[in-house]
Design a protein around this motif. Sequence first.
Motif, short mmCIF file in Angstrom:
data_model
loop_
_atom_site.label_atom_id
_atom_site.label_comp_id
_atom_site.label_asym_id
_atom_site.label_seq_id
_atom_site.Cartn_x
_atom_site.Cartn_y
_atom_site.Cartn_z
N PRO A 188 -13.78 12.17 5.00
CA PRO A 188 -13.69 10.71 5.14
C PRO A 188 -13.82 10.01 3.78
CG PRO A 188 -15.13 11.63 6.81
CD PRO A 188 -14.82 12.74 5.86
N GLY A 189 -12.89 9.10 3.52
CA GLY A 189 -12.93 8.32 2.29
C GLY A 189 -12.40 9.04 1.07
N ALA A 190 -11.87 10.25 1.25
CA ALA A 190 -11.36 11.01 0.11
C ALA A 190 -10.21 10.27 -0.56
CB ALA A 190 -10.92 12.39 0.55
N ARG A 191 -10.10 10.47 -1.86
CA ARG A 191 -9.01 9.89 -2.65
C ARG A 191 -8.23 11.03 -3.30
NH1 ARG A 191 -9.43 6.51 -8.32
NH2 ARG A 191 -7.29 5.70 -8.34
N ILE A 192 -6.91 11.04 -3.09
CA ILE A 192 -6.05 12.08 -3.65
C ILE A 192 -5.12 11.41 -4.65
CG2 ILE A 192 -4.52 14.01 -3.17
CD1 ILE A 192 -7.13 14.18 -1.62
N VAL A 193 -5.12 11.87 -5.88
CA VAL A 193 -4.32 11.28 -6.95
C VAL A 193 -3.63 12.40 -7.71
CG1 VAL A 193 -4.39 9.82 -9.02
CG2 VAL A 193 -6.04 9.43 -7.17
N GLY A 194 -2.41 12.13 -8.24
CA GLY A 194 -1.82 13.15 -9.08
C GLY A 194 -0.33 13.07 -9.23
N MET A 195 0.29 14.25 -9.40
CA MET A 195 1.73 14.38 -9.61
C MET A 195 2.34 15.09 -8.42
SD MET A 195 3.81 16.20 -12.78
CE MET A 195 3.21 17.86 -12.50
N GLY A 196 3.42 14.52 -7.90
CA GLY A 196 4.09 15.13 -6.76
C GLY A 196 5.33 14.32 -6.41
N GLY A 197 5.83 14.56 -5.21
CA GLY A 197 7.04 13.90 -4.77
C GLY A 197 6.87 13.24 -3.41
N ARG A 198 7.90 13.34 -2.61
CA ARG A 198 7.92 12.63 -1.32
C ARG A 198 6.79 13.07 -0.39
NH1 ARG A 198 13.61 12.72 1.34
NH2 ARG A 198 13.93 11.32 -0.44
N GLU A 199 6.55 14.38 -0.32
CA GLU A 199 5.55 14.87 0.62
C GLU A 199 4.15 14.40 0.25
OE1 GLU A 199 6.07 16.37 3.46
OE2 GLU A 199 8.22 16.22 3.12
N MET A 200 3.83 14.44 -1.04
CA MET A 200 2.51 13.94 -1.45
C MET A 200 2.39 12.45 -1.19
SD MET A 200 0.98 15.80 -4.86
CE MET A 200 -0.22 14.50 -5.10
N ALA A 201 3.45 11.71 -1.52
CA ALA A 201 3.41 10.27 -1.30
C ALA A 201 3.24 9.95 0.18
CB ALA A 201 4.68 9.62 -1.85
N ASP A 202 3.97 10.65 1.04
CA ASP A 202 3.88 10.40 2.48
C ASP A 202 2.52 10.79 3.06
OD1 ASP A 202 6.45 9.46 2.39
OD2 ASP A 202 7.37 11.22 3.32
N SER A 203 1.83 11.71 2.39
CA SER A 203 0.53 12.15 2.89
C SER A 203 -0.56 11.10 2.72
CB SER A 203 0.09 13.43 2.17
OG SER A 203 -0.34 13.13 0.84
N GLY A 204 -0.30 10.13 1.83
CA GLY A 204 -1.32 9.14 1.52
C GLY A 204 -1.90 9.28 0.14
N ALA A 205 -1.38 10.23 -0.64
CA ALA A 205 -1.84 10.41 -2.02
C ALA A 205 -1.27 9.31 -2.92
CB ALA A 205 -1.42 11.78 -2.54
N GLU A 206 -1.97 9.04 -4.01
CA GLU A 206 -1.49 8.10 -5.02
C GLU A 206 -0.77 8.89 -6.11
OE1 GLU A 206 -4.82 5.77 -6.52
OE2 GLU A 206 -5.92 6.23 -4.67
N LEU A 207 0.48 8.55 -6.37
CA LEU A 207 1.25 9.28 -7.36
C LEU A 207 1.14 8.62 -8.73
CD1 LEU A 207 4.58 10.34 -5.59
CD2 LEU A 207 2.43 11.61 -5.83
N LEU A 208 0.55 9.33 -9.68
CA LEU A 208 0.60 8.91 -11.07
C LEU A 208 1.96 9.24 -11.67
CD1 LEU A 208 -2.85 10.21 -12.34
CD2 LEU A 208 -2.26 7.85 -11.78
N ILE A 209 2.53 10.35 -11.22
CA ILE A 209 3.84 10.82 -11.68
C ILE A 209 4.65 11.24 -10.47
CG2 ILE A 209 5.08 12.52 -13.08
CD1 ILE A 209 2.47 12.81 -14.73
N ASP A 210 5.85 10.69 -10.34
CA ASP A 210 6.76 11.02 -9.24
C ASP A 210 7.81 12.00 -9.76
OD1 ASP A 210 8.69 11.07 -7.16
OD2 ASP A 210 8.14 9.04 -6.56
#
Length: 387
Positions: free
Chosen positions: A32-54
């Motif tokens: 609960p409340g986890a924050r996911i940040v990093g580099m990825g594409g559509r799947e990471m973005a759709d998961s709720g992660a914040e993309l620093l690099i697309d």
Amino acid sequence: MSVPLTVCISAGEPSGDVYAGMLARELLASEPGARIVGMGGREMADSGAELLIDIRDSSVLGLVEVARSLPAFLRKRRTLRDWIRDNRPHVLVTVDFPDFNLGLAAQARSLGVPVVYLIPPKAWAWRRRRGRIVAQVATRVLCLLPFAAGFYRDAGADVEFIGHPLVDTIDAYGLPDRRGAREALGLSDSGRVVGLLPGSRTRELGCLLPPMLDALDVVRESAPDAAAVVALSGSTSDASVAEVTAMATIRGARVVVGSTYEAIRASDAVIAASGTVTLECAIIGTPMVIAYRLSPLTYAVVRRLVRVEHSGLPNLLAGRRACPEYYQSDVSGRFLGSAVTELLVSDAARDSQSGAFSDMRAKLGPPGAMQRAAAIVAETARSWAHE
């Protein structure tokens, strides 16, 4: 850990983005409340992660291609390193993409951030010294294949064989039977269907699709009414889809995007780019021919360093050449077409692959691979936070 978990994930290719997205979903569901940040594409973005690099439309393949992209690689790595330095996440998860991620992992460890390497380099196949490097920079190593886990354990890594998430993905997909898959794709229920799976990267498409389409001419010498379907991943760019459609249409092949599993199930046999899609074919149970082609210079380097007899994952799992494999100049319409024709006309050839597929599935581990991965990531973060 009293504060919410912050996880940085680095996935630099479409295939890695798929697994990164799965992991991010499991972490967000279990923490609960986890924050996911990093580099990825559509799947990471759709998961709720914040993309620093697309990474969309920026992936490359091979040593030579990586070298040409070096300035962009270094810029992206600096971006992630700086974010890790300034924000101090509880853990960094690197996903495959070793030419980028090994350096990032070393930088994170120097900053006191633990590293979980999900899908480490294929050092069991070539560049074996990377096994020791991974053991040095990664706090934990998570492998999807049993022989990879054995290799990294021998190299001194803290490694876990978590199983392969494709088992869960395909079981949960609700895939129809062959007739239903053909109906969904607008293919006739009668007659033979050949699936073409040329990959998702621009260079793969350019290298593999033309000989795959040429193979249809050979197939149609024995099966004039054979239909064909080219399956592209949902991450394929619109420009690539348009180019592939133009090439395929004049050869009498249908193109589908984002329906790879249906295309595999609808096909009597497929020609597949070497990679994860070959495991998907094996799990679904469709016989295949495997094709692998790199730039000449990259292949010249790889050929001197490789230490395994097979390149196709099903053959590596089987410990034998259960599926035909073709490399470089042998990736031709004549060879691919002859091999797939044999699968269409020979019960013995199909049955041989089917038997191997049953054994492979058992070796891929039980369901729940990404739940296990998420638990290990969270455990690693908490362990280091309390040190």
